[in-house]
Design a protein around this motif. Structure first.
Motif, PDB file in Angstrom:
ATOM      1  N   PRO A  65       0.891  -1.200   0.135  1.00 28.76           N
ATOM      2  CA  PRO A  65       0.044   0.065  -0.296  1.00 28.76           C
ATOM      3  C   PRO A  65       0.766   1.212  -0.036  1.00 28.76           C
ATOM      4  CG  PRO A  65      -0.913  -1.664   1.524  1.00 28.76           C
ATOM      5  CD  PRO A  65       0.573  -2.108   0.869  1.00 28.76           C
ATOM      6  N   ALA A  66       2.021   1.138   0.439  1.00 29.56           N
ATOM      7  CA  ALA A  66       3.047   2.489   0.646  1.00 29.56           C
ATOM      8  C   ALA A  66       3.259   3.026  -0.943  1.00 29.56           C
ATOM      9  CB  ALA A  66       4.103   2.150   1.331  1.00 29.56           C
ATOM     10  N   LEU A  67       3.229   2.080  -1.892  1.00 32.60           N
ATOM     11  CA  LEU A  67       3.420   2.347  -3.202  1.00 32.60           C
ATOM     12  C   LEU A  67       2.100   2.577  -3.921  1.00 32.60           C
ATOM     13  CD1 LEU A  67       6.246  -0.023  -4.268  1.00 32.60           C
ATOM     14  CD2 LEU A  67       6.431   2.340  -3.769  1.00 32.60           C
ATOM     15  N   ALA A  68       0.769   2.801  -3.503  1.00 30.06           N
ATOM     16  CA  ALA A  68      -0.351   2.499  -4.318  1.00 30.06           C
ATOM     17  C   ALA A  68      -0.454   3.882  -4.925  1.00 30.06           C
ATOM     18  CB  ALA A  68      -1.466   2.387  -3.154  1.00 30.06           C
ATOM     19  N   SER A  69      -0.329   5.096  -4.216  1.00 26.61           N
ATOM     20  CA  SER A  69      -0.359   6.446  -4.803  1.00 26.61           C
ATOM     21  C   SER A  69       0.679   6.573  -5.893  1.00 26.61           C
ATOM     22  CB  SER A  69      -0.010   7.674  -3.645  1.00 26.61           C
ATOM     23  OG  SER A  69      -0.147   8.933  -4.285  1.00 26.61           O
ATOM     24  N   TYR A  70       1.978   6.189  -5.672  1.00 28.45           N
ATOM     25  CA  TYR A  70       2.985   6.356  -6.923  1.00 28.45           C
ATOM     26  C   TYR A  70       2.511   5.584  -8.053  1.00 28.45           C
ATOM     27  CZ  TYR A  70       7.381   5.155  -8.944  1.00 28.45           C
ATOM     28  OH  TYR A  70       8.468   5.060  -9.896  1.00 28.45           O
ATOM     29  N   LEU A  71       2.036   4.336  -7.784  1.00 24.11           N
ATOM     30  CA  LEU A  71       1.868   3.525  -9.095  1.00 24.11           C
ATOM     31  C   LEU A  71       0.563   4.021  -9.497  1.00 24.11           C
ATOM     32  CD1 LEU A  71       2.495  -0.014  -7.364  1.00 24.11           C
ATOM     33  CD2 LEU A  71       3.669   0.932  -9.096  1.00 24.11           C
ATOM     34  N   TYR A  72      -0.481   4.679  -8.863  1.00 24.54           N
ATOM     35  CA  TYR A  72      -1.530   5.110  -9.568  1.00 24.54           C
ATOM     36  C   TYR A  72      -1.383   6.269 -10.661  1.00 24.54           C
ATOM     37  CZ  TYR A  72      -6.248   7.462 -10.486  1.00 24.54           C
ATOM     38  OH  TYR A  72      -7.238   7.955 -10.942  1.00 24.54           O
ATOM     39  N   SER A  73      -0.424   7.239  -9.977  1.00 32.32           N
ATOM     40  CA  SER A  73       0.117   8.307 -10.564  1.00 32.32           C
ATOM     41  C   SER A  73       0.886   8.109 -11.928  1.00 32.32           C
ATOM     42  CB  SER A  73       0.721   9.492  -9.735  1.00 32.32           C
ATOM     43  OG  SER A  73       1.926   8.798  -9.328  1.00 32.32           O
ATOM     44  N   THR A  74       1.781   6.981 -11.876  1.00 35.99           N
ATOM     45  CA  THR A  74       2.639   6.909 -12.785  1.00 35.99           C
ATOM     46  C   THR A  74       2.031   5.808 -13.840  1.00 35.99           C
ATOM     47  OG1 THR A  74       3.883   4.987 -11.541  1.00 35.99           O
ATOM     48  CG2 THR A  74       4.763   7.112 -11.609  1.00 35.99           C
ATOM     49  N   ILE A  75       1.302   4.665 -13.457  1.00 38.43           N
ATOM     50  CA  ILE A  75       0.592   3.721 -14.292  1.00 38.43           C
ATOM     51  C   ILE A  75      -0.993   3.821 -14.295  1.00 38.43           C
ATOM     52  CG2 ILE A  75       0.753   1.246 -14.812  1.00 38.43           C
ATOM     53  CD1 ILE A  75       3.502   1.126 -13.744  1.00 38.43           C
ATOM     54  N   LEU A  76      -1.513   3.464 -13.433  1.00 38.15           N
ATOM     55  CA  LEU A  76      -2.551   3.112 -13.254  1.00 38.15           C
ATOM     56  C   LEU A  76      -3.790   4.128 -13.679  1.00 38.15           C
ATOM     57  CD1 LEU A  76      -2.836   1.060  -9.860  1.00 38.15           C
ATOM     58  CD2 LEU A  76      -2.806   0.070 -12.314  1.00 38.15           C
ATOM     59  N   SER A  77      -3.367   5.544 -13.469  1.00 36.00           N
ATOM     60  CA  SER A  77      -4.177   6.431 -14.291  1.00 36.00           C
ATOM     61  C   SER A  77      -4.293   6.926 -15.366  1.00 36.00           C
ATOM     62  CB  SER A  77      -3.949   7.973 -13.084  1.00 36.00           C
ATOM     63  OG  SER A  77      -2.542   8.387 -13.363  1.00 36.00           O
ATOM     64  N   HIS A  78      -3.486   6.196 -16.155  1.00 34.48           N
ATOM     65  CA  HIS A  78      -3.044   6.431 -17.792  1.00 34.48           C
ATOM     66  C   HIS A  78      -3.706   5.483 -18.405  1.00 34.48           C
ATOM     67  CE1 HIS A  78      -0.241   9.697 -16.380  1.00 34.48           C
ATOM     68  NE2 HIS A  78       0.324   8.875 -15.449  1.00 34.48           N
ATOM     69  N   SER A  79      -4.129   5.738 -19.785  1.00 33.64           N
ATOM     70  CA  SER A  79      -4.684   4.852 -20.703  1.00 33.64           C
ATOM     71  C   SER A  79      -3.964   4.396 -21.532  1.00 33.64           C
ATOM     72  CB  SER A  79      -5.880   5.835 -21.420  1.00 33.64           C
ATOM     73  OG  SER A  79      -5.031   6.863 -22.190  1.00 33.64           O
ATOM     74  N   SER A  80      -2.683   4.555 -21.750  1.00 32.62           N
ATOM     75  CA  SER A  80      -1.871   3.810 -22.601  1.00 32.62           C
ATOM     76  C   SER A  80      -0.324   4.148 -22.071  1.00 32.62           C
ATOM     77  CB  SER A  80      -1.826   4.780 -23.916  1.00 32.62           C
ATOM     78  OG  SER A  80      -1.321   5.883 -23.802  1.00 32.62           O
ATOM     79  N   LEU A  81       0.512   2.954 -22.968  1.00 34.23           N
ATOM     80  CA  LEU A  81       1.925   3.111 -22.746  1.00 34.23           C
ATOM     81  C   LEU A  81       2.685   4.385 -22.700  1.00 34.23           C
ATOM     82  CD1 LEU A  81       4.451   1.510 -21.509  1.00 34.23           C
ATOM     83  CD2 LEU A  81       4.701   0.872 -23.904  1.00 34.23           C
ATOM     84  N   GLU A  82       2.379   5.080 -24.008  1.00 35.97           N
ATOM     85  CA  GLU A  82       3.058   6.167 -23.956  1.00 35.97           C
ATOM     86  C   GLU A  82       2.498   7.511 -23.331  1.00 35.97           C
ATOM     87  OE1 GLU A  82      -0.074   5.743 -27.422  1.00 35.97           O
ATOM     88  OE2 GLU A  82       0.943   4.491 -26.270  1.00 35.97           O
TER      89      GLU A  82
END
Length: 293
Positions: free
Chosen positions: A43-60
């Motif tokens: 869970p300590a990485l949840a916000s980081y992973l959301y902002s860098t990966i999970l909130s985005h719609s594509s790899l680019e």
């Protein structure tokens, strides 16, 4: 398959009609699944992973966001860099294909690479290479001041110095990457693996086309130095710490300072495998040295 383990998607067959975006979509789906798993387990990485990966719609979009935040400064804003990266990746399918090929290269060749998301977020060699591709695109568009500014930031942040004019193929692995230097007129082929502290430089006195040309499938060991407009043939292997000043034939191994061909100059030993993909650094030792521990 053990519980919680994510299956690694194989690349499509060479005769597949799968488009660049379809293949990127497969890898992107895997990255999001990995990020979701990691956010749940840590869970300590949840916000980081959301902002860098999970909130985005594509790899680019994810890559543009991450690079923008990594390379920004007080005067080179992350929003400007995000727009620059996103517009460049979106407009050029070759850059998107190269990013996917580089991700696959790290995942397959490096046993320390536990996931695609780990490479995307944490492998500075991968990130430096993608930023270089954008800088190179800018260079070819005659936007050279911006290309050089981006090159400078990549060097500062990642300790990887690739001149924006240098040409880099796809499926390239910069393993560890610290201290890699690649000069202005260098060319690196496809499916090449380069270890840390490698220099592809000039001799210091030549002008014009003055840097090495690295063929497809080459493996260059840690600390190797290749100087001048020399050709390293397809599938060749350069041993760690070697200094290469002349051409190296395809499928041969050059070792030492100055480098010599394993098996001798007249009848050098040749290998069948592609060392840039196999990552075999030491199989030549029994033929080369009588050093025994």
């Amino acid at each position: 398959m053990p519980a919680g383990e994510l299956r690694y998607p194989s690349p499509p067959p060479t005769n597949s009609t799968t488009t660049v975006d379809d293949e990127a979509g497969l890898v992107w789906a895997q990255i999001k699944a990995e990020a979701k798993r990691d956010a749940e387990s840590e869970p300590a990485l949840a916000s980081y992973l959301y902002s860098t990966i999970l909130s985005h719609s594509s790899l680019e979009r994810s890559l543009a966001f991450h690079l923008g935040n990594k390379l920004c400064s007080s005067t080179l804003l992350s929003t400007l860099l995000y727009d620059l990266f996103l517009n460049t990746f979106t407009s050029d399918p070759c850059l998107r294909a190269a990013a996917v090929a580089d991700l696959r290269a790290a995942r397959v060749r490096d046993p320390a690479c536990v996931s695609f998301s780990h490479c995307l977020l944490n492998y500075k060699g991968f990130l430096a290479c993608q930023a270089h591709r954008v800088a190179h695109k800018l260079w070819t568009q005659s936007r050279r001041p911006l290309a050089l500014a981006l090159h400078s930031r990549v060097s500062d942040v990642f300790a990887v110095d690739i001149h924006p004019a240098a040409k880099i193929g796809k499926g390239v692995l910069f393993d560890h990457a610290t201290g890699v230097v690649i000069g202005e007129t260098a060319v690196v082929g496809n499916n090449v693996s380069i270890l840390h502290h490698v220099t592809l430089g000039g001799t210091g006195k030549a002008t014009g086309d003055r840097h090495p040309k690295i063929g497809d499938g080459v493996l260059i060991g840690a600390g190797a130095t290749i100087l001048g407009n020399v050709k390293i043939g397809e599938g060749a292997k350069i041993g760690a710490g070697s200094v290469v000043l002349i051409d190296v034939s395809p499928r041969t191994t050059a070792v030492g300072n100055p480098a010599r061909l394993v098996g001798g100059k007249e009848k050098p030993a040749k290998h069948e495998e592609c060392p840039g993909e196999s990552m075999d650094h030491t199989s030549f030792i029994s033929e080369w040295s009588d050093y025994i521990i």
